[in-house]
Write an enzyme that holds these catalytic residues in place. Structure first.
Site, PDB file in Angstrom:
ATOM      1  N   GLU A  93      15.450 -16.880  -5.331  1.00 19.54           N
ATOM      2  CA  GLU A  93      14.001 -17.027  -5.226  1.00 19.54           C
ATOM      3  C   GLU A  93      13.662 -18.396  -4.759  1.00 19.54           C
ATOM      4  O   GLU A  93      12.557 -18.617  -3.847  1.00 19.54           O
ATOM      5  CB  GLU A  93      13.407 -16.647  -6.649  1.00 19.54           C
ATOM      6  CG  GLU A  93      13.460 -15.507  -7.290  1.00 19.54           C
ATOM      7  CD  GLU A  93      13.199 -14.155  -6.262  1.00 19.54           C
ATOM      8  OE1 GLU A  93      12.145 -14.511  -5.597  1.00 19.54           O
ATOM      9  OE2 GLU A  93      13.744 -13.282  -6.669  1.00 19.54           O
ATOM     10  N   PRO A 115      -7.352   5.123   1.478  1.00 18.17           N
ATOM     11  CA  PRO A 115      -6.117   5.000   0.631  1.00 18.17           C
ATOM     12  C   PRO A 115      -6.310   5.296  -0.656  1.00 18.17           C
ATOM     13  O   PRO A 115      -7.613   5.108  -1.198  1.00 18.17           O
ATOM     14  CB  PRO A 115      -5.676   3.471   0.889  1.00 18.17           C
ATOM     15  CG  PRO A 115      -6.479   2.885   1.901  1.00 18.17           C
ATOM     16  CD  PRO A 115      -7.935   3.831   1.945  1.00 18.17           C
ATOM     17  N   THR A 124      -9.458   3.809  -3.895  1.00 16.92           N
ATOM     18  CA  THR A 124     -10.399   3.040  -3.252  1.00 16.92           C
ATOM     19  C   THR A 124     -11.660   3.802  -3.596  1.00 16.92           C
ATOM     20  O   THR A 124     -12.839   3.478  -2.997  1.00 16.92           O
ATOM     21  CB  THR A 124     -10.339   3.231  -1.669  1.00 16.92           C
ATOM     22  OG1 THR A 124      -9.864   4.389  -1.436  1.00 16.92           O
ATOM     23  CG2 THR A 124      -9.309   2.214  -0.951  1.00 16.92           C
ATOM     24  N   GLY A 125     -11.724   4.683  -4.637  1.00 16.64           N
ATOM     25  CA  GLY A 125     -13.067   5.049  -5.124  1.00 16.64           C
ATOM     26  C   GLY A 125     -13.476   6.504  -4.833  1.00 16.64           C
ATOM     27  O   GLY A 125     -14.671   6.759  -4.755  1.00 16.64           O
ATOM     28  N   LYS A 126     -12.663   7.147  -3.942  1.00 19.02           N
ATOM     29  CA  LYS A 126     -13.061   8.331  -3.489  1.00 19.02           C
ATOM     30  C   LYS A 126     -13.667   9.264  -4.442  1.00 19.02           C
ATOM     31  O   LYS A 126     -14.762   9.999  -4.374  1.00 19.02           O
ATOM     32  CB  LYS A 126     -12.112   9.154  -2.641  1.00 19.02           C
ATOM     33  CG  LYS A 126     -11.538   8.401  -1.404  1.00 19.02           C
ATOM     34  CD  LYS A 126     -10.421   9.357  -0.619  1.00 19.02           C
ATOM     35  CE  LYS A 126      -9.245   9.203  -1.295  1.00 19.02           C
ATOM     36  NZ  LYS A 126      -8.538   7.939  -1.542  1.00 19.02           N
ATOM     37  N   THR A 127     -13.094   9.486  -5.699  1.00 17.73           N
ATOM     38  CA  THR A 127     -13.309  10.543  -6.706  1.00 17.73           C
ATOM     39  C   THR A 127     -14.513  10.051  -7.236  1.00 17.73           C
ATOM     40  O   THR A 127     -15.600  10.713  -7.450  1.00 17.73           O
ATOM     41  CB  THR A 127     -12.234  10.773  -7.503  1.00 17.73           C
ATOM     42  OG1 THR A 127     -11.132  10.877  -6.900  1.00 17.73           O
ATOM     43  CG2 THR A 127     -12.439  11.692  -8.676  1.00 17.73           C
TER      44      THR A 127
HETATM   45  P1  ADP Z   1      -9.371   7.626  -5.541  1.00 18.13           P
HETATM   46  O1  ADP Z   1     -10.007   8.926  -5.646  1.00 18.13           O
HETATM   47  O2  ADP Z   1      -9.973   7.207  -3.920  1.00 18.13           O
HETATM   48  O3  ADP Z   1      -7.776   7.547  -5.394  1.00 18.13           O
HETATM   49  P2  ADP Z   1     -10.466   6.883  -7.630  1.00 18.13           P
HETATM   50  O4  ADP Z   1     -12.024   7.041  -7.452  1.00 18.13           O
HETATM   51  O5  ADP Z   1      -9.793   7.704  -8.605  1.00 18.13           O
HETATM   52  O6  ADP Z   1      -9.802   6.551  -6.312  1.00 18.13           O
HETATM   53  O7  ADP Z   1     -10.608   5.507  -8.511  1.00 18.13           O
HETATM   54  C1  ADP Z   1      -9.919   5.036  -9.780  1.00 18.13           C
HETATM   55  C2  ADP Z   1     -10.513   3.952 -10.322  1.00 18.13           C
HETATM   56  O8  ADP Z   1     -10.725   2.916  -9.768  1.00 18.13           O
HETATM   57  C3  ADP Z   1     -12.155   4.663 -10.706  1.00 18.13           C
HETATM   58  O9  ADP Z   1     -12.175   5.162 -11.735  1.00 18.13           O
HETATM   59  C4  ADP Z   1     -12.696   3.140 -10.851  1.00 18.13           C
HETATM   60  O10 ADP Z   1     -12.429   2.775 -12.205  1.00 18.13           O
HETATM   61  C5  ADP Z   1     -11.852   2.130  -9.930  1.00 18.13           C
HETATM   62  N1  ADP Z   1     -12.655   1.685  -8.886  1.00 18.13           N
HETATM   63  C6  ADP Z   1     -12.131   2.327  -7.455  1.00 18.13           C
HETATM   64  N2  ADP Z   1     -12.813   1.713  -6.599  1.00 18.13           N
HETATM   65  C7  ADP Z   1     -13.938   1.199  -7.352  1.00 18.13           C
HETATM   66  C8  ADP Z   1     -15.108   0.764  -6.507  1.00 18.13           C
HETATM   67  N3  ADP Z   1     -15.500   0.610  -5.459  1.00 18.13           N
HETATM   68  N4  ADP Z   1     -15.882   0.188  -7.523  1.00 18.13           N
HETATM   69  C9  ADP Z   1     -15.636   0.525  -8.995  1.00 18.13           C
HETATM   70  N5  ADP Z   1     -14.592   0.702  -9.434  1.00 18.13           N
HETATM   71  C10 ADP Z   1     -13.802   1.436  -8.645  1.00 18.13           C
HETATM   72 ZN    ZN Z   2      14.505 -11.668  -2.477  1.00 15.98          ZN
HETATM   73 MG    MG Z   3      -9.071  10.128  -6.681  1.00 16.49          MG
END
Ligand code: ADP
Ligand code: ZN
Ligand code: MG
Length: 613
Positions: free
Chosen positions: A432, A211, A214-217
């Site tokens: 609420e 999703p 999650t840190g793919k990039t």
């Molecule tokens: P995706 O490419 O999966 O959408 P990104 O790699 O762009 O996600 O993540 C965006 C930011 O979120 C990263 O630059 C980092 O700061 C933070 N992040 C996401 N996952 C991690 C992780 N596992 N550990 C540390 N930071 C994370």
């Molecule tokens: Zn409501």
């Molecule tokens: Mg990304």
């Protein structure tokens, strides 16, 4: 197409900006026009015969003539009458025709011919200037766009060269398994000879699935960082700009560049936007996509063992990928990055806490428990937001309140102070409180974490029941109770105000979605365990081919089951609220005073939660 759209937007924006400037000029000149045409507006306008009559009656002290405007100053008063003569006609002539000797009145003729001449010129020239300006602008935009088109073929892949600040695996928290799998890629990029001499088959493409956020990039960059190789990256949507054939040319160009500086990594983000299953083309860009995809496949097939280029593709919709893309020898490795679990959240939080000062009562454990369903990016944003909040309030360290506010903001958007009538506030408070009370007395619903009638984003308030644990399964009883809690807001409105508001729309949507999944996906209704899942936009294409339409009878029973689940849940919510009406009142009253109640404040009123587990 995010990028392309952005660019077009920018272009439109600058056109509008320029138009705005012209509009300003036009308005300014209008104001100018009104100013030189004199202070007429303050006096009352009369027919010219009235002025002539007044002159006859000797009431007039003086006449001023400004162009076609006749101003009669009345004797012994500040009164003025204004009239207009036909242009070109002389006022003397009018007097003569009316049998008045012009010498008997003082006539003051103001020469405004110069002003009028200017006005005339302005009136004639301004539209032309505006028009020329406008066309100039349009042409310039078009020319820029044209240049954009022709410079396309050169890849816009960004190169993160070796000397750039390096992201390493230690900067990626959690996701240990993914790191282990990618370690192999790192090894290969570092010492390809070692692998080759043993005749090992080297991966060409790795698919990162997970999703958003999650840190793919991040982890892809870390692979390049660990291996010390250049990182070429491009987003799938960037290929999809405008001209057919350009995407393919860009792919060729990028692969050529990467091979030149091999070992290297090519990162293709949002790969599903190119590699979408063929034959499912929607809008335009279909051929473009196909050509681009083919080019990627050709390039990957053309890799020789000496190329030392590894392609990493990232996607959050692996189900949409074309089978050709995931065939052996292409993106045949799949690395999954899931939403972080409790332990992973702890380490991500810890990582992003470094370098920020926190008060002693901040607990990583609590934070990690509070943030079920947060991605790594959500957590990073949350901590950053907390720091900003603390700084804004002049604090020297971030405290739990900042973190709580930041977590809520991350999911629900910023607070919005808006004018609310007393009635609206009361309605929101009961709404609420209704969610909270119903949820509280249903054992399988998670405990109330926070209730607030401060509006955020689209919502007028919120009641949070964040999951207290990471669940991979939901039970039928929990789902039913969640529906009841979601409908608790509306049930409370009805109970107290004998009327319901539009504020429950999103609650109803959430509840309906759960109910629909129960019936159509999970076999949790009298229809039994049949998958009737509404076909996704993409699935529907296949479904029609395979003749998988739902029969009308089945359609009816789905409707019936849905209605039954929703109706029973609403009834349950109503009954609970009637039973606990006194507590409902207390919570609503407290909300009206404090606006936000934390879990302990809520529990003080309603008692401790009795959970199912
Ligand atoms: P995706 O490419 O999966 O959408 P990104 O790699 O762009 O996600 O993540 C965006 C930011 O979120 C990263 O630059 C980092 O700061 C933070 N992040 C996401 N996952 C991690 C992780 N596992 N550990 C540390 N930071 C994370
Ligand atoms: Zn409501
Ligand atoms: Mg990304």
């Amino acid at each position: 197409m995010a990028n392309g759209k952005k660019k077009i937007n920018k272009r439109f924006f600058s056109v509008f900006k320029a138009l705005g400037i012209y509009l300003l000029i036009a308005i300014a000149s209008l104001i100018f026009f009104y100013q030189i045409s004199g202070p007429s507006s303050s006096s009352n306008e009369v027919p010219i015969s009235k002025i002539v009559g007044d002159i006859k009656d000797n009431k007039v002290e003086k006449i001023s003539v400004e162009g076609d405007k006749i101003i009669a100053h009345i004797k012994d008063s500040d009164q003025k009458f204004v009239s207009r003569k036909e242009s070109g006609e002389s006022f003397y002539k009018i007097l003569e025709v009316s049998g008045i000797d012009p010498k008997t009145v003082t006539i003051d003729v103001k020469d405004i011919s110069l002003q009028q001449a200017w006005l005339g010129i302005l009136g004639a020239v301004l539209p032309i200037v505006l028009m020329i300006g406008f066309f100039f602008l349009i042409f310039r935009q078009a020319r820029e766009a044209g240049q954009g088109i022709f410079s396309f073929a050169q890849s816009r892949a960004r190169l993160f060269s070796k000397d750039q600040p390096q992201v390493k695996f230690k900067d990626v928290a959690g996701v240990e398994e993914a790191k282990r799998e990618l370690q192999e890629v790192v090894e290969f990029l570092k010492t390809p000879e070692k692998f080759r001499s043993l005749g090992a088959r080297i991966p060409k493409g790795v698919l990162l699935v997970g999703p958003a956020g999650t840190g793919k990039t991040l982890i892809s960059r870390a692979v390049a960082g660990e291996a010390g190789v250049p990182f070429y990256s491009i987003a799938g949507s960037e290929f999809m700009e405008m001209l057919v054939g350009v995407g393919a040319a860009r792919v060729r160009d990028m692969f050529a560049q990467a091979k030149k500086s091999a070992p290297a990594i090519i990162f293709i983000d949002e790969i599903e936007s190119i590699g979408r299953q063929r034959g499912m083309g929607f809008s335009g860009g279909h051929d473009e996509r196909e050509q681009t995809l083919n080019q990627i496949l050709v390039e990957m097939d053309g890799f020789t063992p000496n190329d030392h280029v590894i392609v990493i593709g990232a996607t959050n919709r692996p189900d949409l990928l074309d089978a050709a893309l995931v065939r052996p020898g292409r993106f045949d490795r799949r690395v999954v990055l899931g939403m972080p679990d409790l332990e992973e959240r702890k380490s991500i939080i810890q990582l992003h806490m470094t370098g920020k000062p926190f008060t002693k009562d901040v607990s990583i454990e609590k934070l990690a428990r509070r943030t079920v369903g947060f991605s790594g990016a959500d957590l990073a944003n949350m901590l950053n937001e907390a720091a900003i909040l603390a700084a804004r309030e002049g604090k020297t360290a971030i405290d739990p309140k900042d973190l709580e506010e930041a977590a809520t903001k991350e999911k629900l958007g910023p607070q919005r102070k808006r004018m609310q009538s007393e009635y609206d506030r009361k309605l929101a408070a009961y709404h609420e409180a209704g969610h909270a009370i119903v949820g509280h007395f249903l054992p399988a619903v998670d405990p109330v974490h926070r209730i607030s009638i401060v509006s955020r984003g689209m919502s007028g308030g919120h009641t949070l029941f964040p999951p207290t644990e990471d669940r991979s399964n939901e039970s039928k009883s929990r789902l039913v109770q969640q529906i009841a809690a979601a409908l608790g807001g509306q049930a409370a409105e009805e109970l107290i105000f004998k009327d319901i508001s539009t504020g429950a729309a999103s609650d109803i949507q959430i509840a309906t979605n759960i109910a629909r999944q129960m019936v159509m996906q999970y076999g949790m209704s009298d229809i039994g365990p049949i998958n009737l899942q509404a076909k996704s936009m993409f699935g529907a294409w296949k479904g029609v081919e395979e003749g998988e339409e739902m029969s009308p009878e089945l359609h009816n029973s789905v409707d019936k089951e849905l209605r039954k689940i929703m109706g029973e849940a609403f009834k349950q919510a109503q009954n609970l609220l009637k039973k606990h009406k006194i507590k409902l009142d207390k919570v609503a009253k407290e909300l009206l005073v404090k606006e936000t109640l934390e879990s302990d404040e809520f529990e003080k009123i309603v008692g401790k939660k009795v959970s199912a587990t």
